[in-house]
Design an enzyme around this catalytic site. Sequence first.
Site, short mmCIF file in Angstrom:
data_model
loop_
_atom_site.label_atom_id
_atom_site.label_comp_id
_atom_site.label_asym_id
_atom_site.label_seq_id
_atom_site.Cartn_x
_atom_site.Cartn_y
_atom_site.Cartn_z
N ASN A 41 -29.41 48.09 12.51
CA ASN A 41 -28.97 47.04 13.43
C ASN A 41 -28.23 45.94 12.66
O ASN A 41 -28.53 45.65 11.50
CB ASN A 41 -30.12 46.49 14.28
CG ASN A 41 -31.31 45.98 13.50
OD1 ASN A 41 -31.56 46.42 12.39
ND2 ASN A 41 -32.05 45.07 14.10
N GLU A 43 -27.09 42.15 13.46
CA GLU A 43 -27.13 41.03 14.41
C GLU A 43 -25.99 40.05 14.13
O GLU A 43 -25.22 40.21 13.19
CB GLU A 43 -28.51 40.37 14.34
CG GLU A 43 -29.60 41.35 14.78
CD GLU A 43 -30.98 40.74 14.89
OE1 GLU A 43 -31.21 39.61 14.40
OE2 GLU A 43 -31.85 41.42 15.49
N CYS A 52 -27.09 47.79 17.78
CA CYS A 52 -28.31 48.55 17.46
C CYS A 52 -28.06 49.58 16.36
O CYS A 52 -26.92 50.04 16.17
CB CYS A 52 -28.81 49.27 18.71
SG CYS A 52 -29.53 48.19 19.96
N GLU A 54 -28.87 52.68 16.40
CA GLU A 54 -28.39 53.94 16.97
C GLU A 54 -26.88 53.92 17.14
O GLU A 54 -26.19 54.92 16.90
CB GLU A 54 -29.05 54.20 18.33
CG GLU A 54 -30.56 54.38 18.27
CD GLU A 54 -31.34 53.07 18.40
OE1 GLU A 54 -30.83 52.01 17.98
OE2 GLU A 54 -32.46 53.12 18.92
N CYS A 85 -33.12 51.36 23.17
CA CYS A 85 -32.90 50.50 24.35
C CYS A 85 -32.13 51.31 25.41
O CYS A 85 -31.58 52.39 25.13
CB CYS A 85 -32.13 49.24 23.96
SG CYS A 85 -30.38 49.50 23.64
N CYS A 88 -28.58 52.23 24.44
CA CYS A 88 -28.48 53.27 23.42
C CYS A 88 -28.88 54.63 23.97
O CYS A 88 -28.36 55.66 23.51
CB CYS A 88 -29.30 52.91 22.19
SG CYS A 88 -28.45 51.68 21.18
N1 THU Z 1 -32.80 47.41 18.10
C1 THU Z 1 -32.23 48.53 17.58
O1 THU Z 1 -31.39 48.46 16.66
N2 THU Z 1 -32.59 49.72 18.10
C2 THU Z 1 -33.57 49.92 19.02
O2 THU Z 1 -33.88 51.06 19.36
C3 THU Z 1 -34.24 48.75 19.61
C4 THU Z 1 -33.75 47.43 19.17
C5 THU Z 1 -32.46 46.11 17.48
C6 THU Z 1 -31.60 45.20 18.30
C7 THU Z 1 -31.94 43.86 17.69
O3 THU Z 1 -31.16 43.64 16.52
C8 THU Z 1 -33.40 43.99 17.27
O4 THU Z 1 -33.65 45.38 17.23
C9 THU Z 1 -34.38 43.32 18.22
O5 THU Z 1 -34.17 43.73 19.51
#
Ligand code: THU
Length: 131
Positions: A41, A43, A52, A54, A85, A88
């Site tokens: 991920n 941010e 994300c 994925e 999520c 994704c």
């Molecule tokens: N996140 C992912 O990268 N993948 C997931 O399957 C769930 C959530 C990340 C998004 C964000 O940067 C952090 O986790 C918190 O939601």
Amino acid sequence: MMKDALISAALDARANAYAPYSRFHVGAALRCEGVIYSGCNVENAAYPQGSCAEAGAISAMILAGGRQIDAIVIVGGGEAACTPCGGCRQRLREFSSSAMPVTMVNAQGTVLLETTLGDLLPWSFGPENLA
Ligand code: THU
């Protein structure tokens, strides 16, 4: 190829996550035609612009010319399985069958949950719906 290789690639990817806001580090690794692609991920100070793990792994696969996801492993923090999520799930749907295995592990690589994309996203809309 062993699932262990996917798990260790997901753990390696998680180590590079950029998540200073949520502090929730995620790694994902998928297999496509025997090759592993991974993502973490990323941010952003403008929160909605984060992406994300994925999504990163899918981008790496597409960049390399891959189109079919055979399996994916996702690792987050804590002992609750880091399931993908909703967005994704749909991203994975584009390049996966409903039987595609989706495995969640903890930060030590222990399997927490094994399911399929079809179970995560039933009655989904995909490329065939546009045919
Ligand atoms: N996140 C992912 O990268 N993948 C997931 O399957 C769930 C959530 C990340 C998004 C964000 O940067 C952090 O986790 C918190 O939601």
